[in-house]
Design an enzyme around this catalytic site. Structure first.
Site, short mmCIF file in Angstrom:
data_model
loop_
_atom_site.label_atom_id
_atom_site.label_comp_id
_atom_site.label_asym_id
_atom_site.label_seq_id
_atom_site.Cartn_x
_atom_site.Cartn_y
_atom_site.Cartn_z
N SER A 14 24.02 43.08 48.88
CA SER A 14 23.73 44.46 49.28
C SER A 14 23.04 44.51 50.65
CB SER A 14 22.82 45.12 48.25
OG SER A 14 22.39 46.37 48.74
N LYS A 65 26.46 53.39 38.06
CA LYS A 65 26.29 54.77 38.52
C LYS A 65 26.44 55.80 37.40
CE LYS A 65 27.75 53.83 43.27
NZ LYS A 65 28.63 54.22 44.37
N ALA A 130 35.35 56.25 42.48
CA ALA A 130 35.06 56.41 43.91
C ALA A 130 35.60 57.76 44.41
CB ALA A 130 35.68 55.25 44.70
P1 ATR Z 1 36.32 52.87 41.37
O1 ATR Z 1 35.03 53.19 40.70
O2 ATR Z 1 36.24 51.85 42.49
O3 ATR Z 1 37.08 54.09 41.79
P2 ATR Z 1 38.08 52.66 39.14
O4 ATR Z 1 37.47 53.88 38.55
O5 ATR Z 1 38.40 51.49 38.26
O6 ATR Z 1 37.16 52.07 40.27
O7 ATR Z 1 39.40 53.11 39.92
C1 ATR Z 1 40.19 52.22 40.63
C2 ATR Z 1 41.29 53.00 41.35
O8 ATR Z 1 42.06 52.13 42.17
C3 ATR Z 1 42.26 53.67 40.40
O9 ATR Z 1 42.70 54.88 40.99
C4 ATR Z 1 43.39 52.64 40.34
O10 ATR Z 1 44.64 53.17 39.96
P3 ATR Z 1 44.98 53.40 38.38
O11 ATR Z 1 44.26 54.63 37.97
O12 ATR Z 1 46.45 53.54 38.32
O13 ATR Z 1 44.49 52.15 37.68
C5 ATR Z 1 43.43 52.20 41.77
N1 ATR Z 1 44.07 50.88 41.98
C6 ATR Z 1 43.56 49.67 41.65
N2 ATR Z 1 44.42 48.68 42.02
C7 ATR Z 1 45.48 49.28 42.59
C8 ATR Z 1 46.71 48.82 43.20
N3 ATR Z 1 47.00 47.50 43.27
N4 ATR Z 1 47.57 49.72 43.71
C9 ATR Z 1 47.28 51.04 43.63
N5 ATR Z 1 46.15 51.55 43.08
C10 ATR Z 1 45.26 50.69 42.57
#
Ligand code: ATR
Length: 267
Positions: A14, A65, A130
């Site tokens: 961090s 969070k 996010a």
């Molecule tokens: P964060 O808190 O970082 O947003 P999360 O809630 O797990 O983590 O969300 C991850 C996001 O990245 C999701 O929108 C995920 O898509 P899915 O909802 O279909 O899982 C997206 N994501 C992760 N890997 C991906 C990839 N290889 N291509 C496209 N989208 C991806």
């Protein structure tokens, strides 16, 4: 000396202690800010102990969070819509919850990069935590249209529906992204962590400002933006410093000079 900190797991890398100590120096405040590794199954107790030892507040990062949102006794509208809290301030017996991620992103775009979102078309990739965390502050800038595209289409559609009272939003699958240019593309997926780029039409990047929420590394999204005629390519370091500044102000009432700190971190 006022005592603050940041909780996460992992937390070793961090940058928050460096950022907040620079803010403190700038504003002439004497504060101590430390990194705290909370056990994955024991965030709330660790955080409460920190407060009972006299701390004035703390930041919260991955993966706590949502637990911090549940720990807070009062939450701002920002934190409520985000469903997540990244900053807690002790106020008497209350633990006030705020989420400064979205404000951080908006301040980096509008103040540091001079990019107005008003009347613009914005495309967000991803519909996870996010994205939820940045939607309200983005919509408060009154973009013409805010589109959410996600690998799992239903999550984008649901999220857009949840926020439709705050502005013009719509959600769809990544495969439905049109080949037409937009003004701003924000990568809020975690795809970069796997070295991947969400699979979307390339024409959409043409002349766009491409912003990755990640920092510290050239991501596949940034490579993709470069290869597809983006107007500007930005990583999330400015957002990191701006969300910290908003937290610092929430605690102390003082506004630090973020551009100086961003410059220091980049060098
Ligand atoms: P964060 O808190 O970082 O947003 P999360 O809630 O797990 O983590 O969300 C991850 C996001 O990245 C999701 O929108 C995920 O898509 P899915 O909802 O279909 O899982 C997206 N994501 C992760 N890997 C991906 C990839 N290889 N291509 C496209 N989208 C991806």
């Amino acid at each position: 000396m006022d005592h603050y900190g940041v909780f996460g797991n992992p937390i070793e890398h961090s940058l928050s202690p460096i950022i907040h100590s620079q803010f403190a120096k700038q504003t002439g405040l004497d504060i101590k800010y430390e990194k705290i590794l909370a056990p994955l199954d024991d965030f709330a107790k660790t955080a409460q102990m920190f407060i009972s030892q006299g701390a004035k507040g703390f930041n919260i990062t991955v993966p706590f969070k949502i637990e911090a949102f549940n720990l807070a006794t009062q939450c701002s509208l920002n934190a409520q819509t985000a469903g997540a809290v990244n900053t807690i301030k002790k106020n008497g017996n209350e633990l006030m919850g705020e989420n400064t991620d979205g404000i951080g992103l908006v301040n980096d775009l509008t103040k540091n990069l001079n990019i107005s979102l008003n009347g613009k078309t914005v495309l967000i990739l991803g519909a996870g935590g996010a994205t939820r965390g940045i939607l309200l502050p983005l919509l408060n800038q009154q973009p013409k249209r805010l589109m959410i595209a996600n690998r799992t289409a239903s999550k984008a559609i649901d999220l857009a529906k949840d926020f439709s009272i705050y502005g013009n939003t719509c959600g769809f699958g990544l495969d439905k992204v049109k080949n037409d240019p937009v003004d701003v593309i924000i990568n809020a997926t975690s795809a970069s962590l796997d070295g991947q780029m969400p699979d979307i039409a390339t024409g959409v990047a043409n002349g766009a400002i491409c912003y990755d929420l990640m920092y510290g590394t050239q991501t596949p999204f940034m490579d993709w933006a470069k290869a597809n005629n983006a107007k500007m390519i930005v990583d999330g370091l400015g957002m990191l410093v701006e969300q910290a500044a908003a937290a610092f102000k929430f605690w102390t009432g003082k506004q630090p000079n973020t551009q100086e700190v961003i410059k220091n971190l980049r060098s």
